[in-house]
Design an enzyme around this catalytic site. Sequence first.
Site, PDB file in Angstrom:
ATOM      1  N   LYS A  20       0.839  -1.197   0.000  1.00 17.99           N
ATOM      2  CA  LYS A  20       0.000   0.000   0.000  1.00 17.99           C
ATOM      3  C   LYS A  20       0.884   1.260   0.000  1.00 17.99           C
ATOM      4  O   LYS A  20       2.109   1.174   0.222  1.00 17.99           O
ATOM      5  CB  LYS A  20      -0.921  -0.057   1.216  1.00 17.99           C
ATOM      6  CG  LYS A  20      -1.907  -1.247   1.173  1.00 17.99           C
ATOM      7  CD  LYS A  20      -2.767  -1.301   2.435  1.00 17.99           C
ATOM      8  CE  LYS A  20      -3.798  -2.420   2.354  1.00 17.99           C
ATOM      9  NZ  LYS A  20      -4.700  -2.404   3.537  1.00 17.99           N
ATOM     10  N   TYR A  60     -12.575  -3.127  -2.912  1.00 16.93           N
ATOM     11  CA  TYR A  60     -13.088  -3.031  -1.537  1.00 16.93           C
ATOM     12  C   TYR A  60     -14.605  -2.855  -1.499  1.00 16.93           C
ATOM     13  O   TYR A  60     -15.141  -2.289  -0.537  1.00 16.93           O
ATOM     14  CB  TYR A  60     -12.400  -1.871  -0.807  1.00 16.93           C
ATOM     15  CG  TYR A  60     -10.995  -2.166  -0.316  1.00 16.93           C
ATOM     16  CD1 TYR A  60     -10.685  -3.373   0.323  1.00 16.93           C
ATOM     17  CD2 TYR A  60      -9.978  -1.220  -0.447  1.00 16.93           C
ATOM     18  CE1 TYR A  60      -9.393  -3.634   0.797  1.00 16.93           C
ATOM     19  CE2 TYR A  60      -8.692  -1.478   0.029  1.00 16.93           C
ATOM     20  CZ  TYR A  60      -8.410  -2.681   0.647  1.00 16.93           C
ATOM     21  OH  TYR A  60      -7.133  -2.931   1.131  1.00 16.93           O
ATOM     22  N   PHE A  68     -15.139   3.788   7.855  1.00 17.76           N
ATOM     23  CA  PHE A  68     -13.769   4.123   7.462  1.00 17.76           C
ATOM     24  C   PHE A  68     -13.560   4.093   5.949  1.00 17.76           C
ATOM     25  O   PHE A  68     -12.458   4.378   5.475  1.00 17.76           O
ATOM     26  CB  PHE A  68     -12.763   3.182   8.150  1.00 17.76           C
ATOM     27  CG  PHE A  68     -12.971   1.712   7.862  1.00 17.76           C
ATOM     28  CD1 PHE A  68     -12.499   1.139   6.693  1.00 17.76           C
ATOM     29  CD2 PHE A  68     -13.634   0.903   8.777  1.00 17.76           C
ATOM     30  CE1 PHE A  68     -12.691  -0.218   6.422  1.00 17.76           C
ATOM     31  CE2 PHE A  68     -13.829  -0.458   8.515  1.00 17.76           C
ATOM     32  CZ  PHE A  68     -13.355  -1.011   7.340  1.00 17.76           C
ATOM     33  N   ARG A  96      -1.433 -14.780   4.313  1.00 17.15           N
ATOM     34  CA  ARG A  96      -2.244 -14.113   5.356  1.00 17.15           C
ATOM     35  C   ARG A  96      -1.512 -14.196   6.700  1.00 17.15           C
ATOM     36  O   ARG A  96      -1.526 -13.246   7.480  1.00 17.15           O
ATOM     37  CB  ARG A  96      -3.630 -14.753   5.468  1.00 17.15           C
ATOM     38  CG  ARG A  96      -4.560 -14.489   4.305  1.00 17.15           C
ATOM     39  CD  ARG A  96      -5.067 -13.073   4.227  1.00 17.15           C
ATOM     40  NE  ARG A  96      -5.964 -12.697   5.284  1.00 17.15           N
ATOM     41  CZ  ARG A  96      -6.667 -11.561   5.308  1.00 17.15           C
ATOM     42  NH1 ARG A  96      -6.582 -10.698   4.293  1.00 17.15           N
ATOM     43  NH2 ARG A  96      -7.446 -11.267   6.319  1.00 17.15           N
ATOM     44  N   THR A 102      -5.329  -7.818  10.571  1.00 15.97           N
ATOM     45  CA  THR A 102      -5.713  -6.560   9.913  1.00 15.97           C
ATOM     46  C   THR A 102      -5.308  -5.344  10.739  1.00 15.97           C
ATOM     47  O   THR A 102      -4.818  -4.350  10.206  1.00 15.97           O
ATOM     48  CB  THR A 102      -7.247  -6.542   9.688  1.00 15.97           C
ATOM     49  OG1 THR A 102      -7.604  -7.665   8.883  1.00 15.97           O
ATOM     50  CG2 THR A 102      -7.689  -5.254   9.028  1.00 15.97           C
ATOM     51  N   ARG A 113       2.749  -6.730   9.186  1.00 13.67           N
ATOM     52  CA  ARG A 113       2.054  -5.665   9.924  1.00 13.67           C
ATOM     53  C   ARG A 113       2.574  -5.551  11.355  1.00 13.67           C
ATOM     54  O   ARG A 113       2.701  -4.451  11.890  1.00 13.67           O
ATOM     55  CB  ARG A 113       0.548  -5.923   9.900  1.00 13.67           C
ATOM     56  CG  ARG A 113      -0.075  -5.637   8.524  1.00 13.67           C
ATOM     57  CD  ARG A 113      -1.463  -6.207   8.405  1.00 13.67           C
ATOM     58  NE  ARG A 113      -2.149  -5.812   7.163  1.00 13.67           N
ATOM     59  CZ  ARG A 113      -3.247  -6.391   6.717  1.00 13.67           C
ATOM     60  NH1 ARG A 113      -3.804  -7.386   7.385  1.00 13.67           N
ATOM     61  NH2 ARG A 113      -3.799  -5.971   5.583  1.00 13.67           N
ATOM     62  N   ASN A 123      -1.850   0.041   7.336  1.00 11.46           N
ATOM     63  CA  ASN A 123      -1.348  -1.302   7.651  1.00 11.46           C
ATOM     64  C   ASN A 123      -0.496  -1.939   6.542  1.00 11.46           C
ATOM     65  O   ASN A 123      -0.357  -3.155   6.468  1.00 11.46           O
ATOM     66  CB  ASN A 123      -2.482  -2.211   8.113  1.00 11.46           C
ATOM     67  CG  ASN A 123      -3.539  -2.416   7.059  1.00 11.46           C
ATOM     68  OD1 ASN A 123      -3.440  -1.874   5.959  1.00 11.46           O
ATOM     69  ND2 ASN A 123      -4.552  -3.213   7.378  1.00 11.46           N
ATOM     70  N   HIS A 126      -1.653  -5.492   1.514  1.00 14.71           N
ATOM     71  CA  HIS A 126      -2.885  -6.256   1.274  1.00 14.71           C
ATOM     72  C   HIS A 126      -2.538  -7.683   0.888  1.00 14.71           C
ATOM     73  O   HIS A 126      -1.573  -7.903   0.154  1.00 14.71           O
ATOM     74  CB  HIS A 126      -3.708  -5.628   0.138  1.00 14.71           C
ATOM     75  CG  HIS A 126      -4.809  -6.535  -0.344  1.00 14.71           C
ATOM     76  ND1 HIS A 126      -6.004  -6.646   0.322  1.00 14.71           N
ATOM     77  CD2 HIS A 126      -4.861  -7.424  -1.368  1.00 14.71           C
ATOM     78  CE1 HIS A 126      -6.766  -7.549  -0.296  1.00 14.71           C
ATOM     79  NE2 HIS A 126      -6.092  -8.043  -1.328  1.00 14.71           N
ATOM     80  N   GLU A 137      -9.573 -10.878  -7.300  1.00 13.73           N
ATOM     81  CA  GLU A 137      -8.660  -9.736  -7.189  1.00 13.73           C
ATOM     82  C   GLU A 137      -7.564  -9.775  -8.260  1.00 13.73           C
ATOM     83  O   GLU A 137      -7.203  -8.742  -8.822  1.00 13.73           O
ATOM     84  CB  GLU A 137      -8.047  -9.704  -5.788  1.00 13.73           C
ATOM     85  CG  GLU A 137      -9.077  -9.351  -4.724  1.00 13.73           C
ATOM     86  CD  GLU A 137      -8.545  -9.500  -3.300  1.00 13.73           C
ATOM     87  OE1 GLU A 137      -7.353  -9.838  -3.130  1.00 13.73           O
ATOM     88  OE2 GLU A 137      -9.326  -9.262  -2.359  1.00 13.73           O
TER      89      GLU A 137
HETATM   90  P1  GDP Z   1      -7.527  -7.250   5.475  1.00 14.30           P
HETATM   91  O1  GDP Z   1      -8.081  -8.343   4.604  1.00 14.30           O
HETATM   92  O2  GDP Z   1      -6.715  -7.796   6.626  1.00 14.30           O
HETATM   93  O3  GDP Z   1      -6.761  -6.204   4.706  1.00 14.30           O
HETATM   94  O4  GDP Z   1      -8.774  -6.512   6.182  1.00 14.30           O
HETATM   95  P2  GDP Z   1     -10.237  -6.171   5.623  1.00 14.30           P
HETATM   96  O5  GDP Z   1     -10.497  -6.854   4.316  1.00 14.30           O
HETATM   97  O6  GDP Z   1     -11.189  -6.400   6.741  1.00 14.30           O
HETATM   98  O7  GDP Z   1     -10.157  -4.596   5.392  1.00 14.30           O
HETATM   99  C1  GDP Z   1      -9.514  -4.088   4.266  1.00 14.30           C
HETATM  100  C2  GDP Z   1      -8.687  -2.888   4.655  1.00 14.30           C
HETATM  101  O8  GDP Z   1      -9.548  -1.844   5.154  1.00 14.30           O
HETATM  102  C3  GDP Z   1      -7.699  -3.109   5.802  1.00 14.30           C
HETATM  103  O9  GDP Z   1      -6.502  -3.736   5.397  1.00 14.30           O
HETATM  104  C4  GDP Z   1      -7.467  -1.689   6.270  1.00 14.30           C
HETATM  105  O10 GDP Z   1      -6.612  -0.994   5.358  1.00 14.30           O
HETATM  106  C5  GDP Z   1      -8.877  -1.104   6.153  1.00 14.30           C
HETATM  107  N1  GDP Z   1      -9.604  -1.225   7.407  1.00 14.30           N
HETATM  108  C6  GDP Z   1     -10.218  -2.324   7.902  1.00 14.30           C
HETATM  109  N2  GDP Z   1     -10.780  -2.078   9.101  1.00 14.30           N
HETATM  110  C7  GDP Z   1     -10.520  -0.771   9.369  1.00 14.30           C
HETATM  111  C8  GDP Z   1     -10.844   0.101  10.463  1.00 14.30           C
HETATM  112  O11 GDP Z   1     -11.494  -0.278  11.433  1.00 14.30           O
HETATM  113  N3  GDP Z   1     -10.390   1.394  10.355  1.00 14.30           N
HETATM  114  C9  GDP Z   1      -9.681   1.846   9.306  1.00 14.30           C
HETATM  115  N4  GDP Z   1      -9.274   3.113   9.306  1.00 14.30           N
HETATM  116  N5  GDP Z   1      -9.355   1.049   8.261  1.00 14.30           N
HETATM  117  C10 GDP Z   1      -9.775  -0.231   8.290  1.00 14.30           C
HETATM  118 MG    MG Z   2      -9.555  -8.291   3.145  1.00 13.98          MG
END
Ligand code: GDP
Ligand code: MG
Length: 161
Positions: A20, A60, A68, A96, A102, A113, A123, A126, A137
């Site tokens: 990212k 997304y 968010f 993962r 996350t 992370r 973070n 991805h 994706e």
């Molecule tokens: P990942 O698969 O571990 O990347 O997590 P998710 O698919 O749930 O969310 C996608 C991305 O959205 C995350 O990697 C973060 O960049 C962002 N994100 C998820 N949850 C939050 C949150 O609670 N706050 C903020 N600011 N960003 C979030």
């Molecule tokens: Mg995800």
Amino acid sequence: GRRSLSSVPGVRERTLIAIKPDGVQRRLVGQIIQRFEQRGFKLVGLKMLQVSDDLLSQHYGQLRTKPFYPGLLQYMTSGPVVAMVWEGYKVIESSRMMVGHTNPAEAQPGTVRGDFSIHVSRNVVHASDSVEGAQREIQLWFKGKELLNWECCDHASTFGL
Ligand code: GDP
Ligand code: MG
């Protein structure tokens, strides 16, 4: 008996890993790629791009209603991203684990992370989370021609040139 590694189920699995904008800006690209090479995965696609709102809204889409989400779009378009496709046995699940939770505050040390970030809004990386997600994706981020099949220089088929 003996059989070739490429016939083992799951060995040709592929996943999308994206560094990212914060990861690029903090010059973590090399260290992140190194972890995947060192683990034994194969890089089959790589590019740097300024991500469009259109690509992000598809990538997304499931998070559209989250509070968010606007901040997430702003973050992900704040600079270039390095997108990669990595291939190998159970690469989706393994990556993962390598990427970690996350929320970096809950990520284990030793994960990307957990080693390089502190807050969920920045973070660093991805990783696709399932076979279906990875397929979706990869198709979204890469054209078929941008993914390359190659064999290691110590592979028997490259001997005797
Ligand atoms: P990942 O698969 O571990 O990347 O997590 P998710 O698919 O749930 O969310 C996608 C991305 O959205 C995350 O990697 C973060 O960049 C962002 N994100 C998820 N949850 C939050 C949150 O609670 N706050 C903020 N600011 N960003 C979030
Ligand atoms: Mg995800």
